[in-house]
Design an enzyme around this catalytic site. Structure first.
Site, short mmCIF file in Angstrom:
data_model
loop_
_atom_site.label_atom_id
_atom_site.label_comp_id
_atom_site.label_asym_id
_atom_site.label_seq_id
_atom_site.Cartn_x
_atom_site.Cartn_y
_atom_site.Cartn_z
N GLN A 155 3.71 -3.32 -14.62
CA GLN A 155 4.41 -2.12 -14.16
C GLN A 155 5.09 -1.40 -15.33
OE1 GLN A 155 4.51 -0.86 -10.80
NE2 GLN A 155 5.21 0.90 -11.98
N HIS A 194 7.43 -8.46 -14.13
CA HIS A 194 6.33 -7.59 -13.67
C HIS A 194 5.90 -6.71 -14.85
CE1 HIS A 194 3.64 -5.57 -11.12
NE2 HIS A 194 4.45 -4.84 -10.38
N ASP A 198 14.63 -0.24 -7.74
CA ASP A 198 13.60 -1.01 -7.04
C ASP A 198 14.21 -1.45 -5.71
OD1 ASP A 198 11.33 -2.52 -6.45
OD2 ASP A 198 11.78 -4.13 -7.86
N ARG A 200 -0.73 2.90 -13.42
CA ARG A 200 -1.08 1.47 -13.35
C ARG A 200 -2.56 1.32 -13.69
NH1 ARG A 200 1.88 -2.01 -10.25
NH2 ARG A 200 0.52 -3.54 -11.23
N CYS A 237 8.96 1.50 -9.00
CA CYS A 237 7.62 0.90 -9.05
C CYS A 237 6.85 1.03 -7.74
CB CYS A 237 7.73 -0.56 -9.47
SG CYS A 237 8.61 -1.60 -8.29
N ARG A 275 -0.85 -12.89 -9.16
CA ARG A 275 0.43 -12.51 -8.58
C ARG A 275 0.93 -13.71 -7.82
NH1 ARG A 275 2.25 -7.02 -5.53
NH2 ARG A 275 2.32 -6.43 -7.74
N1 NVA Z 1 10.70 -6.35 -6.97
C1 NVA Z 1 9.59 -6.07 -6.10
C2 NVA Z 1 8.51 -5.35 -6.85
C3 NVA Z 1 7.30 -4.98 -6.03
C4 NVA Z 1 6.21 -4.33 -6.81
C5 NVA Z 1 9.06 -7.36 -5.50
O1 NVA Z 1 8.97 -8.36 -6.23
O2 NVA Z 1 8.77 -7.37 -4.31
N1 CP Z 2 4.31 -1.64 -7.89
C1 CP Z 2 3.46 -2.58 -7.45
O1 CP Z 2 3.20 -3.61 -8.11
O2 CP Z 2 2.90 -2.30 -6.23
P1 CP Z 2 2.04 -3.28 -5.31
O3 CP Z 2 2.95 -4.36 -4.81
O4 CP Z 2 1.52 -2.39 -4.23
O5 CP Z 2 0.91 -3.88 -6.12
#
Ligand code: NVA
Ligand code: CP
Length: 299
Positions: free
Chosen positions: A133, A130, A218, A286, A258, A103
């Site tokens: 997800q 992502h 989101d 997930r 998500c 990540r």
């Molecule tokens: N768009 C959000 C998704 C989190 C799972 C982010 O990147 O923070």
């Molecule tokens: N939806 C998702 O990826 O959640 P986290 O940021 O908690 O991993």
């Protein structure tokens, strides 16, 4: 050849379909208390440059269910956090573990890492995509409604990493994606251009939601955009998924997010906690979808 999962396009539509069926099967096996440990002695390396609840726990628990191990790595206590080149980190880590999830911020980071990795690399979220997800979202849809082919999906809000993965999903799973995003917050123009056949862009949330089978949103400020929160809250004011917007969709429409969610911002509490919301299944999936992904990449 080492297969990676950096975007949904790394698998064929047929492979994605098989993977989702397998995710559903793995979920049933777990519910039945069946032990299945094909990955004893296998190790997943997990590099996190951003926070996570669902992603970390689902990957770590998934490896444990499979009889393997997972190692959590954060920039605070590793050399990549002190500037060791990503290429070097990739060579070294991939000589010690069997599969790696990352990540990070720039999507190029994970591409560079994968190019120098001897083992499969999974995108656990970048600023651009992502895909894990989407596996969970698509599994959730299949469980509730069967195939998503030909359905209308509305993305309401930011043209962010999740939105980009929905664009890829529209192509790979064969649905029509209607995106409603405010001016200045649209998804990547070249990604839109190369998916014109299945994606429509508007700045009108009710037009996107009209007759939709699935409504997705989101957060308005993603990780790394915290200092833009106030300005984004103003820009996205008219983009809340609430009862009025859900009423524009089909009466049996589902709602997905998500998570983490901000009730009263991108979604009202009565929608996310209401009867059309499947966010808890979506979050649980997930685990199952990524177990199917680990199995696909490791065998
Ligand atoms: N768009 C959000 C998704 C989190 C799972 C982010 O990147 O923070
Ligand atoms: N939806 C998702 O990826 O959640 P986290 O940021 O908690 O991993």
């Amino acid at each position: 050849m080492t297969r990676h999962f950096l975007t949904l396009n790394d698998l064929t539509p047929g492979e994605l379909e098989t993977l989702l069926q397998r995710a559903i099967e793995l979920k049933q096996m777990r519910a039945a208390g069946e032990r299945y440990e094909p990955f004893r002695g296998k190790v997943l390396g997990m590099m996190f440059e951003k926070s996570s609840t669902r992603t970390r726990v689902s990957f770590e628990a998934g490896m444990a269910h499979f009889g393997g191990d997972a190692i959590f790595l954060s920039p605070r206590d590793t050399q990549f956090g002190r500037g060791e080149p990503i290429e070097d980190t990739a060579r070294v880590l991939s000589s010690m573990v069997d599969i790696i999830m990352i990540r990070t911020y720039a999507h190029e980071t994970i591409e560079t890492f994968a190019a120098h990795s001897a083992v499969p690399v999974i995108n656990a979220l970048t600023d651009m995509y992502h895909p894990c997800q989407l596996l969970a979202d698509m599994q959730t849809w299949y469980e509730q409604r069967g195939t998503i082919r030909g359905r209308k999906v509305a993305w309401i809000g930011d043209g962010n990493n999740m939105c980009h993965s929905y664009i890829n999903a529209a192509r790979q799973f064969g649905f029509d994606l209607h995106i409603a995003a405010p001016k200045g917050y649209e998804p990547d123009a070249s990604l839109l251009a190369s998916n014109k056949g299945c994606v429509t862009l508007t700045d009108e949330p009710f037009a996107a939601a009209d007759g939709a089978d699935l409504i997705v949103t989101d957060v308005w400020a993603s990780m790394g955009q915290e200092e833009e929160s106030n300005e984004r809250a103003l820009a996205f004011e008219a983009y809340q998924v609430n009862r009025e917007l859900m009423a524009a969709a089909r009466s049996d429409a589902l709602f997905m997010h998500c998570l983490p969610a901000h009730r009263g911002e991108e979604v009202s509490a009565d929608v996310i906690d209401g009867a059309q919301s499947v966010v808890w299944d979506e979050a649980e999936n997930r685990l199952h979808a990524q177990k199917a992904l680990l199995e696909f990449l490791l065998t």
